[in-house]
Design an enzyme around this catalytic site. Sequence first.
Site, PDB file in Angstrom:
ATOM      1  N   ARG A  33       0.853  -1.194   0.000  1.00 11.03           N
ATOM      2  CA  ARG A  33       0.000   0.000   0.000  1.00 11.03           C
ATOM      3  C   ARG A  33       0.880   1.232   0.000  1.00 11.03           C
ATOM      4  O   ARG A  33       1.908   1.279   0.663  1.00 11.03           O
ATOM      5  CB  ARG A  33      -0.919   0.012   1.229  1.00 11.03           C
ATOM      6  CG  ARG A  33      -1.717   1.297   1.401  1.00 11.03           C
ATOM      7  CD  ARG A  33      -2.668   1.212   2.566  1.00 11.03           C
ATOM      8  NE  ARG A  33      -3.791   0.345   2.285  1.00 11.03           N
ATOM      9  CZ  ARG A  33      -4.907   0.756   1.653  1.00 11.03           C
ATOM     10  NH1 ARG A  33      -5.019   2.002   1.236  1.00 11.03           N
ATOM     11  NH2 ARG A  33      -5.889  -0.085   1.434  1.00 11.03           N
ATOM     12  N   ASP A 150      14.345   2.882 -12.268  1.00 11.42           N
ATOM     13  CA  ASP A 150      14.163   2.618 -10.838  1.00 11.42           C
ATOM     14  C   ASP A 150      14.515   1.166 -10.520  1.00 11.42           C
ATOM     15  O   ASP A 150      13.798   0.481  -9.787  1.00 11.42           O
ATOM     16  CB  ASP A 150      12.731   2.933 -10.405  1.00 11.42           C
ATOM     17  CG  ASP A 150      12.630   3.237  -8.910  1.00 11.42           C
ATOM     18  OD1 ASP A 150      13.681   3.508  -8.281  1.00 11.42           O
ATOM     19  OD2 ASP A 150      11.518   3.206  -8.358  1.00 11.42           O
TER      20      ASP A 150
END
Length: 353
Positions: A33, A150
Amino acid sequence: MMNRNGMVSKIQTRIRTDPFKNNYDIAGKELGRGKFAVVRKCVEKTTGNEHAAKFLRKQRKGEDCRMDIINEIAILEMAKSNPYVVALHEVYETTSEIILVLEYAAGGEIFNQCVADNDEAFTENDVIRLVRQILLGVAFLHRSNVVHLDLKPQNLLLTSVRPLGDIRIVDFGLSRRVDNVREVREILGTPEYVAPEILNYEPIRIATDMWSIGVLAYVMLTGESPFLGDSKQETFLNISQVNVDYSQDVFEGVSDLAVDFIKSLLIKNPRKRATAEDCLKHPWLCPHPTILEALSETEARQSQSEPESPDSAEELVLQASYTICTSQSDLQAFRKTFIFEESLPEIQQELVC
């Protein structure tokens, strides 16, 4: 079709608007989350197959970010034939979210084993196999002029832990497409893994990913982050000055070829860094059988000298994470010096954070 920021704006995947829950059941706890997304394990009702559903909010900080998600979908489509990039299954859209139904990688992040002790940590032979898979995935992206931007342990998943599975590259929320016509300049990435050219606001290029792979290999082999400082300022200074510790204390039990591989990537000038194709030909990743035997003997001696963990027989069960997570440092941007666009969504995974 690509815009001036290197984002792809056209996709082939049909975006479904029928209710997601008509076709999938949510299973178990959340996988992650963050501020703008939730990742949940789900089961397809018609087949019983497990997937990871990434629920992405279209509105972020008052801005419409739908095109950022479209770019992520486009990159996944582009890489669909590569086995080491997470597979996109379906896409759903509601008034507030876009849902990416992705391949479920049950082994979780490689981060967990990068920082593990004793028999749970990667052996050098493990790292050779996994880095080769990462490079096969990245080389595929680079041939299409796609830069991930990333690459880090939290965005590399395993299909299983025991036995050690295969790599799946995930989280293309920051990915860009580059070419020889337009320059893309953005401050993107995670501080410990960004290349010097990112900090200097120089054009992004495929070599930018190769720096991150050098950092990855260092972390996977040593369990230490090569540029991590006590502050973000210090971390950025270490990167800019390429302050790397290659001492025997850090690389105890690691082959000289592995260190040579890392040195071919942690080079400030991006034009002098090894490419993904170069790396795949490096003798560390294509070792002679006698080298493999020597590595195996070294690892066997190390395992015999270490006390057996009382829990070693128990199977390690990990949840999969599908995007950025803070690791050895707080990964929020040091905005007084550099403005980092945080990876989206900024998932926090309970096993690490």
